[in-house]
Design an enzyme around this catalytic site. Sequence first.
Site, PDB file in Angstrom:
ATOM      1  N   GLY A 237       7.202  31.414  -2.988  1.00 39.89           N
ATOM      2  CA  GLY A 237       8.180  30.321  -3.001  1.00 39.89           C
ATOM      3  C   GLY A 237       8.521  29.948  -4.435  1.00 39.89           C
ATOM      4  N   SER A 238       8.926  28.703  -4.615  1.00 39.23           N
ATOM      5  CA  SER A 238       9.398  28.272  -5.931  1.00 39.23           C
ATOM      6  C   SER A 238       8.231  28.111  -6.908  1.00 39.23           C
ATOM      7  CB  SER A 238      10.128  26.940  -5.785  1.00 39.23           C
ATOM      8  OG  SER A 238       9.238  25.987  -5.225  1.00 39.23           O
ATOM      9  N   GLY A 242       4.231  26.775  -6.620  1.00 38.78           N
ATOM     10  CA  GLY A 242       3.087  27.493  -7.194  1.00 38.78           C
ATOM     11  C   GLY A 242       2.300  26.620  -8.161  1.00 38.78           C
ATOM     12  N   GLU A 259       3.613  34.483  -5.702  1.00 40.91           N
ATOM     13  CA  GLU A 259       4.886  35.219  -5.842  1.00 40.91           C
ATOM     14  C   GLU A 259       5.974  34.155  -5.941  1.00 40.91           C
ATOM     15  OE1 GLU A 259       5.397  38.507  -5.937  1.00 40.91           O
ATOM     16  OE2 GLU A 259       3.490  39.330  -5.242  1.00 40.91           O
ATOM     17  N   CYS A 293      14.560  36.503  -4.602  1.00 43.63           N
ATOM     18  CA  CYS A 293      13.782  36.206  -5.818  1.00 43.63           C
ATOM     19  C   CYS A 293      14.159  37.185  -6.916  1.00 43.63           C
ATOM     20  CB  CYS A 293      12.289  36.239  -5.523  1.00 43.63           C
ATOM     21  SG  CYS A 293      11.788  37.741  -4.698  1.00 43.63           S
TER      22      CYS A 293
END
Length: 505
Positions: A237-238, A242, A259, A293
């Site tokens: 995700g964003s 993270g 990721e 992404c």
Amino acid sequence: MTAPATQTHSLLERLGVPAEALRGGPLAVRSPIDGSALAQLPVHTADDVSRMVGEAQSAFLAWRSVPAPRRGELIRLLGEELRAEKEALGALVSLEAGKILTEGLGEVQEMIDICDFAVGLSRQLHGLTIASERPGHRMMESWHPLGVVGVISAFNFPAAVWSWNFALAIVCGDAVVWKPSEKTPLTALACQALFERAARRFGAQAPAGLSCVAIGLRDIGEAIVDDARVALLSATGSTRMGREVGPRVAQRFGRCLLELGGNNAVVVTPSADLDLAVRGILFAAAGTAGQRCTTTRRLIVHESVRETLVARLRKAYEKLPIGDPREPGTLVGPLIDRAAFEAMQSALGAAAQEGGKVHGGERALAEAWPDAYYVRPAIVEMPSQTATVRHETFAPILYVMGYERFEDAIAMHNDVPQGLSSAVFGNDLRETEQFLSAAGSDCGIANVNIGTSGAEIGGAFGGEKETGGGRESGSDAWRNYMRRATNTINYSRSLPLAQGVRFDV
Ligand code: NAD
């Protein structure tokens, strides 16, 4: 075209998700195609998550002793289910995430590919043998199942990201608790239903609790993050997410595989084949409506070809068919929601303030679908790499910057906080090799003469810096899902100590 809700319900029924699962809860699921409601889902509580992790832990204790090639058989069966339902699951991804149909199908193909990869891997979970300094001794490494794997996933790959983690985790002997994006929970329910079909065919050796899906918002993700029984947390995700999740998992000494966001660039050199570059950039920058992404967000182009390339890209952008992603001719579907549209408009406004010249970016089809957010992909010619350019806006905006010296292009390329994917277009070996060298691109993915997006499952996928450092999918990413034990075996009749240490009584 059939109404999204009608089509979704019939697909879900076909995929094995009962209609009653779609009614009566607080989570409203909408299709980005027209903004219409698809379902009202019940959500789980933190107590439900705790129970699921407990079930997954029990499943793990049984599953870890099933031989790995036999575990691979379960994933082979999942691959068969996915092959049989590729059309239906791909269409569901389109309906819920707004991807054009070919990309929805491509996402399911990627799931099939990782299943195939994992089946082969189930016979190759190997360690090293290592020379011992002591006579009559042998050293080796053993790889063992890790435990419960928590998977948190983003809306834009609602099924593939789970499968990258799931297929490897299952052959590695782990159990998985999955919290999908609250924007795409229906695809997750369908994946779980297909897995349950595979598990029924596999038989009693597949314990209950091997795969659990927790539906809900961020708090449900947090419940997984904080559960000490979750040995590995794999979160996609964003960067904001993270940044919150990483320290919490570290606090309890759990393992994290992150990721996160990218800010991917293409460098176009004077020797580039511009036909290839235009095609490569067009798909990578405008495809998936800029919601990958690995989407190309920055174009760093040599001044000698800048004008020509921008003119050709602008012409190609004007021809991009925008519309219902289920229509065969459409190449650009909707943004996921209004918030994504507003973030795009605010980035375009900020870039203009910083001296950027904006082409495109307007809302499209608002009259036909007032509750959906279609946009014309934007190209923004920037005077330099400003603060707005250095930030990932999850929408189709391509910022263009010029360069004179290749060293400056590489420096500009690396001067962003993210480090996911990158590409150079050129036929000068010195420049393309420099881009791939230790002093070149600092990303986890670096390509030559293809765009930044559309990775294959055979390679390790992930990136550096604020992208989080994780690697998933191919190569040796499977090691994330196992623990390593170093074994020393003495087959002699004496007991020499390492480093010549003496301890005799
Ligand atoms: P997001 O960060 O808003 O949400 C991702 C997931 O995290 C969701 O399931 C959400 O509920 C959960 N979440 C959010 N905050 C959390 C918290 N504090 N604790 C636990 N869970 C939390 O991302 P999004 O909008 O769904 O997806 C877009 C982003 O994902 C982009 O930044 C994109 O680059 C990134 N992405 C990265 C990859 C990759 O492989 N690197 C792949 C796909 C998407």
